[in-house]
Design a protein around this motif. Sequence first.
Motif, PDB file in Angstrom:
ATOM      1  N   ARG A 170      23.547 -35.388 -55.873  1.00  0.00           N
ATOM      2  CA  ARG A 170      24.984 -35.876 -55.477  1.00  0.00           C
ATOM      3  C   ARG A 170      24.698 -37.364 -55.596  1.00  0.00           C
ATOM      4  NH1 ARG A 170      28.207 -33.846 -52.199  1.00  0.00           N
ATOM      5  NH2 ARG A 170      27.991 -35.077 -50.677  1.00  0.00           N
ATOM      6  N   THR A 171      25.748 -37.965 -56.454  1.00  0.00           N
ATOM      7  CA  THR A 171      25.324 -39.157 -56.989  1.00  0.00           C
ATOM      8  C   THR A 171      26.887 -40.040 -56.941  1.00  0.00           C
ATOM      9  OG1 THR A 171      23.532 -38.801 -58.312  1.00  0.00           O
ATOM     10  CG2 THR A 171      24.861 -40.727 -58.808  1.00  0.00           C
ATOM     11  N   TYR A 172      27.123 -41.030 -56.531  1.00  0.00           N
ATOM     12  CA  TYR A 172      28.303 -42.039 -56.607  1.00  0.00           C
ATOM     13  C   TYR A 172      28.244 -42.781 -57.804  1.00  0.00           C
ATOM     14  CZ  TYR A 172      31.036 -41.048 -52.287  1.00  0.00           C
ATOM     15  OH  TYR A 172      32.117 -40.630 -51.483  1.00  0.00           O
ATOM     16  N   PHE A 173      29.188 -42.976 -58.674  1.00  0.00           N
ATOM     17  CA  PHE A 173      29.104 -43.828 -59.678  1.00  0.00           C
ATOM     18  C   PHE A 173      29.902 -45.023 -59.373  1.00  0.00           C
ATOM     19  CE2 PHE A 173      28.027 -40.145 -62.010  1.00  0.00           C
ATOM     20  CZ  PHE A 173      27.098 -40.531 -62.782  1.00  0.00           C
ATOM     21  N   VAL A 174      29.584 -46.222 -59.012  1.00  0.00           N
ATOM     22  CA  VAL A 174      30.175 -47.214 -58.324  1.00  0.00           C
ATOM     23  C   VAL A 174      30.505 -48.214 -59.347  1.00  0.00           C
ATOM     24  CG1 VAL A 174      30.065 -49.220 -56.677  1.00  0.00           C
ATOM     25  CG2 VAL A 174      28.779 -47.081 -56.236  1.00  0.00           C
ATOM     26  N   GLN A 175      31.797 -48.242 -59.535  1.00  0.00           N
ATOM     27  CA  GLN A 175      32.373 -48.974 -60.739  1.00  0.00           C
ATOM     28  C   GLN A 175      33.201 -50.303 -60.578  1.00  0.00           C
ATOM     29  OE1 GLN A 175      34.672 -45.828 -62.980  1.00  0.00           O
ATOM     30  NE2 GLN A 175      32.845 -45.673 -64.258  1.00  0.00           N
ATOM     31  N   GLU A 178      35.662 -54.303 -65.768  1.00  0.00           N
ATOM     32  CA  GLU A 178      35.467 -55.548 -66.607  1.00  0.00           C
ATOM     33  C   GLU A 178      36.619 -55.910 -67.501  1.00  0.00           C
ATOM     34  OE1 GLU A 178      32.836 -57.596 -66.524  1.00  0.00           O
ATOM     35  OE2 GLU A 178      31.344 -56.588 -65.490  1.00  0.00           O
ATOM     36  N   ASN A 179      37.135 -54.870 -68.004  1.00  0.00           N
ATOM     37  CA  ASN A 179      38.422 -55.185 -68.857  1.00  0.00           C
ATOM     38  C   ASN A 179      39.290 -53.923 -69.039  1.00  0.00           C
ATOM     39  OD1 ASN A 179      40.411 -56.088 -70.642  1.00  0.00           O
ATOM     40  ND2 ASN A 179      38.865 -56.322 -72.331  1.00  0.00           N
ATOM     41  N   VAL A 180      40.139 -53.381 -68.370  1.00  0.00           N
ATOM     42  CA  VAL A 180      40.665 -52.255 -68.203  1.00  0.00           C
ATOM     43  C   VAL A 180      42.311 -52.511 -68.204  1.00  0.00           C
ATOM     44  CG1 VAL A 180      41.175 -49.979 -67.192  1.00  0.00           C
ATOM     45  CG2 VAL A 180      39.169 -50.963 -67.149  1.00  0.00           C
ATOM     46  N   PHE A 181      42.778 -51.890 -69.598  1.00  0.00           N
ATOM     47  CA  PHE A 181      44.231 -52.091 -69.663  1.00  0.00           C
ATOM     48  C   PHE A 181      44.950 -51.036 -70.627  1.00  0.00           C
ATOM     49  CE2 PHE A 181      42.740 -54.856 -73.087  1.00  0.00           C
ATOM     50  CZ  PHE A 181      43.519 -54.546 -74.017  1.00  0.00           C
ATOM     51  N   SER A 182      46.126 -50.813 -70.665  1.00  0.00           N
ATOM     52  CA  SER A 182      46.805 -49.950 -71.589  1.00  0.00           C
ATOM     53  C   SER A 182      48.102 -50.754 -72.183  1.00  0.00           C
ATOM     54  CB  SER A 182      47.141 -48.502 -71.190  1.00  0.00           C
ATOM     55  OG  SER A 182      48.321 -48.798 -70.001  1.00  0.00           O
ATOM     56  N   PHE A 183      48.105 -50.643 -73.503  1.00  0.00           N
ATOM     57  CA  PHE A 183      49.399 -51.174 -74.296  1.00  0.00           C
ATOM     58  C   PHE A 183      49.998 -50.231 -74.853  1.00  0.00           C
ATOM     59  CE2 PHE A 183      50.814 -53.117 -78.264  1.00  0.00           C
ATOM     60  CZ  PHE A 183      51.539 -54.223 -77.872  1.00  0.00           C
ATOM     61  N   ASP A 216      47.485 -53.334 -66.263  1.00  0.00           N
ATOM     62  CA  ASP A 216      46.157 -53.837 -66.200  1.00  0.00           C
ATOM     63  C   ASP A 216      45.650 -53.284 -64.890  1.00  0.00           C
ATOM     64  OD1 ASP A 216      44.006 -55.862 -67.286  1.00  0.00           O
ATOM     65  OD2 ASP A 216      44.374 -56.167 -64.949  1.00  0.00           O
ATOM     66  N   LEU A 217      44.387 -52.698 -64.967  1.00  0.00           N
ATOM     67  CA  LEU A 217      43.783 -52.522 -63.729  1.00  0.00           C
ATOM     68  C   LEU A 217      42.515 -53.496 -63.210  1.00  0.00           C
ATOM     69  CD1 LEU A 217      43.091 -50.202 -61.261  1.00  0.00           C
ATOM     70  CD2 LEU A 217      41.698 -49.310 -62.961  1.00  0.00           C
ATOM     71  N   ASP A 218      42.554 -53.792 -62.057  1.00  0.00           N
ATOM     72  CA  ASP A 218      41.245 -54.531 -61.637  1.00  0.00           C
ATOM     73  C   ASP A 218      40.811 -53.816 -60.211  1.00  0.00           C
ATOM     74  OD1 ASP A 218      39.691 -57.328 -61.942  1.00  0.00           O
ATOM     75  OD2 ASP A 218      40.379 -57.132 -59.653  1.00  0.00           O
ATOM     76  N   SER A 219      39.666 -53.412 -60.280  1.00  0.00           N
ATOM     77  CA  SER A 219      39.089 -52.417 -59.211  1.00  0.00           C
ATOM     78  C   SER A 219      37.878 -52.986 -58.772  1.00  0.00           C
ATOM     79  CB  SER A 219      39.098 -51.130 -59.620  1.00  0.00           C
ATOM     80  OG  SER A 219      38.488 -50.178 -58.686  1.00  0.00           O
ATOM     81  N   ARG A 220      37.371 -53.170 -57.634  1.00  0.00           N
ATOM     82  CA  ARG A 220      35.918 -53.350 -57.121  1.00  0.00           C
ATOM     83  C   ARG A 220      35.694 -52.325 -56.164  1.00  0.00           C
ATOM     84  NH1 ARG A 220      36.832 -55.774 -60.831  1.00  0.00           N
ATOM     85  NH2 ARG A 220      36.369 -58.202 -61.444  1.00  0.00           N
ATOM     86  N   ASN A 252      38.803 -51.390 -53.578  1.00  0.00           N
ATOM     87  CA  ASN A 252      39.759 -52.397 -53.765  1.00  0.00           C
ATOM     88  C   ASN A 252      40.491 -52.262 -55.050  1.00  0.00           C
ATOM     89  OD1 ASN A 252      39.444 -53.436 -51.003  1.00  0.00           O
ATOM     90  ND2 ASN A 252      37.740 -54.425 -51.756  1.00  0.00           N
ATOM     91  N   GLN A 253      41.553 -52.062 -55.003  1.00  0.00           N
ATOM     92  CA  GLN A 253      42.261 -51.784 -56.492  1.00  0.00           C
ATOM     93  C   GLN A 253      43.821 -52.587 -56.556  1.00  0.00           C
ATOM     94  OE1 GLN A 253      42.458 -47.884 -58.517  1.00  0.00           O
ATOM     95  NE2 GLN A 253      44.481 -47.711 -57.977  1.00  0.00           N
ATOM     96  N   SER A 254      43.677 -53.086 -57.597  1.00  0.00           N
ATOM     97  CA  SER A 254      45.093 -53.948 -57.938  1.00  0.00           C
ATOM     98  C   SER A 254      45.601 -53.638 -59.353  1.00  0.00           C
ATOM     99  CB  SER A 254      44.819 -55.332 -57.773  1.00  0.00           C
ATOM    100  OG  SER A 254      46.142 -56.142 -57.799  1.00  0.00           O
ATOM    101  N   VAL A 255      46.942 -53.426 -59.358  1.00  0.00           N
ATOM    102  CA  VAL A 255      47.603 -52.871 -60.853  1.00  0.00           C
ATOM    103  C   VAL A 255      48.472 -53.934 -60.988  1.00  0.00           C
ATOM    104  CG1 VAL A 255      48.480 -51.188 -62.068  1.00  0.00           C
ATOM    105  CG2 VAL A 255      46.922 -50.403 -60.467  1.00  0.00           C
ATOM    106  N   THR A 256      48.535 -54.215 -62.182  1.00  0.00           N
ATOM    107  CA  THR A 256      49.614 -55.126 -62.725  1.00  0.00           C
ATOM    108  C   THR A 256      50.559 -54.545 -63.849  1.00  0.00           C
ATOM    109  OG1 THR A 256      48.361 -56.330 -63.951  1.00  0.00           O
ATOM    110  CG2 THR A 256      48.963 -57.258 -62.033  1.00  0.00           C
ATOM    111  N   GLN A 257      51.789 -54.440 -63.787  1.00  0.00           N
ATOM    112  CA  GLN A 257      52.398 -53.794 -64.954  1.00  0.00           C
ATOM    113  C   GLN A 257      53.340 -54.891 -65.562  1.00  0.00           C
ATOM    114  OE1 GLN A 257      54.568 -50.834 -62.912  1.00  0.00           O
ATOM    115  NE2 GLN A 257      52.909 -49.179 -63.273  1.00  0.00           N
ATOM    116  N   ASN A 258      53.549 -54.862 -66.987  1.00  0.00           N
ATOM    117  CA  ASN A 258      54.222 -55.862 -67.491  1.00  0.00           C
ATOM    118  C   ASN A 258      55.225 -55.102 -68.628  1.00  0.00           C
ATOM    119  OD1 ASN A 258      52.833 -58.929 -67.240  1.00  0.00           O
ATOM    120  ND2 ASN A 258      51.354 -56.976 -67.564  1.00  0.00           N
ATOM    121  N   ASP A 259      56.626 -55.207 -68.283  1.00  0.00           N
ATOM    122  CA  ASP A 259      57.840 -54.565 -69.085  1.00  0.00           C
ATOM    123  C   ASP A 259      58.493 -55.837 -69.755  1.00  0.00           C
ATOM    124  OD1 ASP A 259      57.500 -51.412 -68.115  1.00  0.00           O
ATOM    125  OD2 ASP A 259      57.532 -52.600 -66.304  1.00  0.00           O
TER     126      ASP A 259
END
Length: 399
Positions: A170-175, A178-183, A216-220, A252-259
Amino acid sequence: MSVRKLTASLLTALLMLSGFATASVSAQEHFPAADPLAFDPDFRWFEPIYDMDLADLKPKHRANTGWFATYDRLNLYGSRPELNDPQVAETKLDSGWGHRYEIGYMLPDVDSGWLFSSVQSGVGEFFTVARERVNRVNEDGFQLGDGLAGPPFGFIVPAADDNTPGLNTRTYFVQDTENVFSFNSYELSKTWRMEPYHYGGIMEPMVGLRWFRIEDLDSRQNYISSLDIDQSIGGNPPLSEFGDAVEQLTTNQSVTQNDTLTAQLGFRYTKFRDRFTFSSDFRAFAGHNWQCAYSTTATEITIYDGTGVGSEVDNILYRQTRPIYERNEEFVVGFDVRGEVGYQVSKMIKVRTGFQLIDMARGIWRGGSSASGVNPLGGGDNDQDLLLVGATFGIELNR
């Protein structure tokens, strides 16, 4: 009937037929262009082509006419966001994969047409730490109990209590991202084909519209448990309120969208040599960017009946805050450069490889909101740049 009357009748019929033929030829000169949706049923895509055939073709005849389509697999590296943290390497590029599709139609008589292009790419770079959970192993995943078969012939209920697939613990992958986005980009352009130059090069100017979305996704994430050596690290509320065998995962998660909608101006230059085709594209765009960001905090607290191997889960508490939204608007400028070399395999099929560089010089929001207080790094600037650069390889089909 006399011979004179028979001869007159034959002459009259011949004159009428001649008039009909002349009228038909004259009418064909004023017919409109061929219907672009009237597909030619000739699907001999793999018909071989020889060097002599290509040598006899003029550059204008080798260029795409009618319907044509391309597909390319992309390996584009993306730049990192600008965050309020001096340890973040803003100049570092991370690898990502994507796709590019193009569909076009070129009228052979007037040398003009339309081109639709779509690009999808993304990067997913995380900093990951594996943390064993309080009970470490669910023994029901390895043996039969109470006459019920466990995995792989049965199921653990609920599934969240099972061991982590592939690890049998039983393991958590704590992430942390660093650089996560979709274009995602879509463009429609009107194109014109100029007369070939002295050495066979062909220039095709284009003008059109381009819409793209950058998410863009920024998560801690932070993991604490009752087994941590530093007991001063408490939760909110403190974990001691839930017992002696408890753990908490906070995200803690923050998502930014650019249209973004932009006008686009560019050109394509093509040169043929034997079976090889060399091409380059340049497109500059400028327009308006509508930005939106939302931030949330999610907490998962797991309570056990003990800390040993095989301890059972008593309860799992989920908490999530309401999203905090922000919006902004910016002006975006940038350019798209492509270079490719193709090889003619058959009459209608060409394989190719090359590179692509997309640079949005300003007006992009990444790294989440700085006003919400959710992001531990303080969020990112809403007037950043984004660079995508890398290799492409694909196939081209021309009817």
